[in-house]
Motif scaffolding. Structure first.
Motif, mmCIF file in Angstrom:
data_model
loop_
_atom_site.group_PDB
_atom_site.id
_atom_site.type_symbol
_atom_site.label_atom_id
_atom_site.label_comp_id
_atom_site.label_asym_id
_atom_site.label_seq_id
_atom_site.Cartn_x
_atom_site.Cartn_y
_atom_site.Cartn_z
ATOM 1 N N ASP A 1 -15.111 -37.405 -14.633
ATOM 2 C CA ASP A 1 -14.493 -36.189 -15.164
ATOM 3 C C ASP A 1 -14.098 -36.482 -16.606
ATOM 4 N N TYR A 2 -14.816 -35.884 -17.543
ATOM 5 C CA TYR A 2 -14.572 -36.165 -18.965
ATOM 6 C C TYR A 2 -13.168 -35.748 -19.399
ATOM 7 N N THR A 3 -12.570 -34.823 -18.668
ATOM 8 C CA THR A 3 -11.227 -34.366 -19.049
ATOM 9 C C THR A 3 -10.129 -35.267 -18.495
ATOM 10 N N ASN A 4 -10.521 -36.233 -17.665
ATOM 11 C CA ASN A 4 -9.551 -37.140 -17.057
ATOM 12 C C ASN A 4 -9.520 -38.448 -17.851
ATOM 13 N N PRO A 5 -8.449 -38.744 -18.563
ATOM 14 C CA PRO A 5 -8.386 -39.971 -19.369
ATOM 15 C C PRO A 5 -8.492 -41.251 -18.543
ATOM 16 N N ASP A 6 -8.217 -41.150 -17.228
ATOM 17 C CA ASP A 6 -8.316 -42.345 -16.384
ATOM 18 C C ASP A 6 -9.764 -42.799 -16.206
ATOM 19 N N CYS A 7 -10.723 -41.927 -16.518
ATOM 20 C CA CYS A 7 -12.152 -42.292 -16.409
ATOM 21 C C CYS A 7 -12.660 -43.055 -17.626
ATOM 22 N N LYS A 8 -11.917 -43.021 -18.714
ATOM 23 C CA LYS A 8 -12.446 -43.504 -19.989
ATOM 24 C C LYS A 8 -12.855 -44.969 -19.958
ATOM 25 N N LYS A 9 -12.019 -45.837 -19.389
ATOM 26 C CA LYS A 9 -12.331 -47.264 -19.389
ATOM 27 C C LYS A 9 -13.615 -47.552 -18.621
ATOM 28 N N ASP A 10 -13.765 -46.946 -17.451
ATOM 29 C CA ASP A 10 -14.982 -47.147 -16.670
ATOM 30 C C ASP A 10 -16.194 -46.552 -17.371
ATOM 31 N N LEU A 11 -16.025 -45.386 -17.998
ATOM 32 C CA LEU A 11 -17.139 -44.766 -18.711
ATOM 33 C C LEU A 11 -17.580 -45.630 -19.884
ATOM 34 N N ASP A 12 -16.642 -46.166 -20.630
ATOM 35 C CA ASP A 12 -16.983 -47.028 -21.769
ATOM 36 C C ASP A 12 -17.755 -48.266 -21.310
ATOM 37 N N ARG A 13 -17.334 -48.834 -20.186
ATOM 38 C CA ARG A 13 -18.013 -50.019 -19.665
ATOM 39 C C ARG A 13 -19.434 -49.677 -19.226
ATOM 40 N N LEU A 14 -19.590 -48.546 -18.581
ATOM 41 C CA LEU A 14 -20.918 -48.109 -18.147
ATOM 42 C C LEU A 14 -21.831 -47.875 -19.344
ATOM 43 N N ILE A 15 -21.326 -47.196 -20.361
ATOM 44 C CA ILE A 15 -22.133 -46.916 -21.556
ATOM 45 C C ILE A 15 -22.558 -48.210 -22.234
ATOM 46 N N ALA A 16 -21.640 -49.166 -22.360
ATOM 47 C CA ALA A 16 -21.977 -50.452 -22.978
ATOM 48 C C ALA A 16 -23.106 -51.141 -22.222
ATOM 49 N N ASP A 17 -23.036 -51.112 -20.896
ATOM 50 C CA ASP A 17 -24.083 -51.751 -20.091
ATOM 51 C C ASP A 17 -25.416 -51.009 -20.223
ATOM 52 N N LEU A 18 -25.362 -49.692 -20.310
ATOM 53 C CA LEU A 18 -26.601 -48.917 -20.423
ATOM 54 C C LEU A 18 -27.256 -49.105 -21.782
#
Length: 473
Positions: A242-259
């Motif tokens: 959920d892009y509007t949920n700040p709690d997702c940011k850390k996991d999203l950043d890690r996923l993007i870095a790996d991709l």
């Protein structure tokens, strides 16, 4: 006279054979001779730029013959660099030539470059897109481009000035959207549109020394969306993105870095290998970097740092990124794009061997052991025409006023590269190597090589041995 001459020649031949046998049987002598004249596998290279479409076949041949004459046997070609005079108005005062992107002349010049390099034994690499950064072109559609999720929906990534993120700096016909770095499908389609098309149009016999696909430093900012981002996020973390949920940011950043590492750099490397090529990258950024330098660089076959001439500070970030990537993935060579500079007041044709040597030495101590000169600009075949002069780099081309210093510089770099590529790092030291027989080689603060043989005998070897340059005693 005839008998005396024949006797002399026989004695000379015998002496040479004995000397060669002695050198082959003597590890010290063999190492010394190879230090003085490194093998062909030790290549000093250059970035070779075609600027503002001012390229012609005669000039291309002269460029490559100049490289070979001066010991440069590796060239990374960027085909469509755009010059600029100021950052505020990059198009002001620009003149363009006839070498339009993928025109008939463009293809002729490229074939000439690759074929001439083959004749001369110069290994070639191609930047993976027009310009130098990053991976894009006119073939990239908006739905295949770098995109961001915003409160207004999915949008193509934009610069702070508000225009779409495109490959740069390149000539108008070659510029296009930057490809989605989180999708191997889109990345490999981009590869096929540029490198793949070159490989299809120019047969193997005309490009026998083409080996490498080049990815420069990251200069294209961030993205946070790709077609499969929601499913990838759910699969990895077990809950909905959920892009509007700040709690997702850390996991999203890690996923993007790996991709970015696996889909982008890994995707380019996978596709390059299918064609028998390798990838070479600089795993650091000059803009916000969405990846991890170590995993990103580990996905390439070769890695490089970068250092400047006019910058007094040590470029720790760039060196750490390249060195860390190399150590993690078992690479022995750590390249450096060497002697960069930029903007009109910093681009240089006042360089000299004496000025550049200590800068290189500083980075040899830090772990650099392979050299790419920045930059060799293609010059017109008609030397009566003005030299092509960009806003960046140290001018190593055949129109440089210090052209006579190039061969001594290359000779020096090759000797240092050779010694620092031997064996493996000693106890983690960046400027000490240990050979399989126990010989230890250290690059000293005096820019000498201290060689300690297994029996404890030590010698100091000077990489300046026999090198002369203009103005030096």
């Amino acid at each position: 006279m005839k008998k005396s001459y024949l006797l002399f020649m026989a004695m000379l031949a015998f002496t040479l054979i004995v000397h060669a046998q002695t050198a082959n049987d003597n590890p010290r002598e063999r190492l010394w001779q190879t230090f003085l004249t490194p093998p062909d596998s030790i290549r000093v290279g250059c970035y070779y730029y075609w600027v503002n479409e001012q390229v012609d076949p005669k000039g291309v041949v002269a460029d490559l013959e100049w490289m070979k004459e001066n010991g440069i046997t590796l060239a990374f070609l960027a085909t469509d660099i755009r010059n600029r005079t100021t950052s505020d108005n990059p198009w002001e005062g620009q003149a363009f030539g006839k070498n339009k992107f993928q025109s008939r002349l463009w293809w002729k010049n490229l074939r000439t470059a690759l074929k001439t390099a083959g004749r001369l034994g110069i290994e070639m690499g191609l930047f993976n897109c027009p310009g130098w950064s990053q991976s894009g072109g006119p073939w990239v559609k908006p739905e295949e481009a770098m995109r961001n999720w915003t409160s207004h929906g999915i949008e193509v990534c934009k610069t702070k000035e508000g225009t779409d993120v495109m490959c740069s700096p390149c000539s108008p016909d070659a510029q296009g959207l930057e490809v989605d770095k989180l999708s191997k499908v889109h990345v490999q389609k981009h590869f096929e549109a540029f490198i793949g098309e070159i490989l299809r149009r120019i047969p193997q016999k005309d490009r026998p020394t083409l080996t490498t696909v080049v990815v420069d430093s990251w200069e294209r900012g961030k993205q946070n969306y790709t077609d499969s981002i929601f499913s990838k996020f759910r699969q990895r973390y077990g809950y909905e993105l959920d892009y509007t949920n700040p709690d997702c940011k850390k996991d999203l950043d890690r996923l993007i870095a790996d991709l970015v590492a696996s889909e982008y750099m890994g995707g380019l490397t996978e596709k390059a290998h299918q064609y028998g090529l390798r990838t070479w990258c600089e795993p650091y950024a000059h803009s916000p970097f969405p990846a991890n330098s170590i995993t990103y660089g580990s996905a390439a076959d070769e890695v490089a740092a970068e250092f400047w001439v006019g910058d007094r500070k040590f470029r720790q970030k760039e060196v750490d990124a390249a060195l860390g990537s190399a150590r993690r993935s078992g690479k022995n060579r750590v390249w450096a794009e060497s002697f960069t500079d930029g903007w009109p007041e910093l681009a240089k044709d006042d360089w000299s061997f004496e000025k550049l040597k200590p800068i290189a030495d500083r980075y040899f101590h830090a772990g650099i052991n392979a050299s790419i000169l920045h930059v060799m600009i293609s010059q017109p075949g008609d030397d009566s025409k003005p030299a092509v002069r960009p806003w960046f780099g140290t001018y190593f081309d055949r129109r440089s006023q210090h052209a006579s210093d190039l061969k001594p510089l290359v000779t020096y770099l090759r000797r240092c590269n050779f010694m620092l590529q031997l064996g493996k790092p000693l106890d983690g030291a960046n400027d000490c190597r240990i050979l399989s027989d126990g010989t230890v080689i250290c690059f000293t603060d005096d820019s000498l090589f201290e060689v300690t043989f297994p029996d404890g005998h030590q010698e100091l070897w000077n990489p300046m041995q026999g090198i002369t340059t203009t103005g030096m005693e």
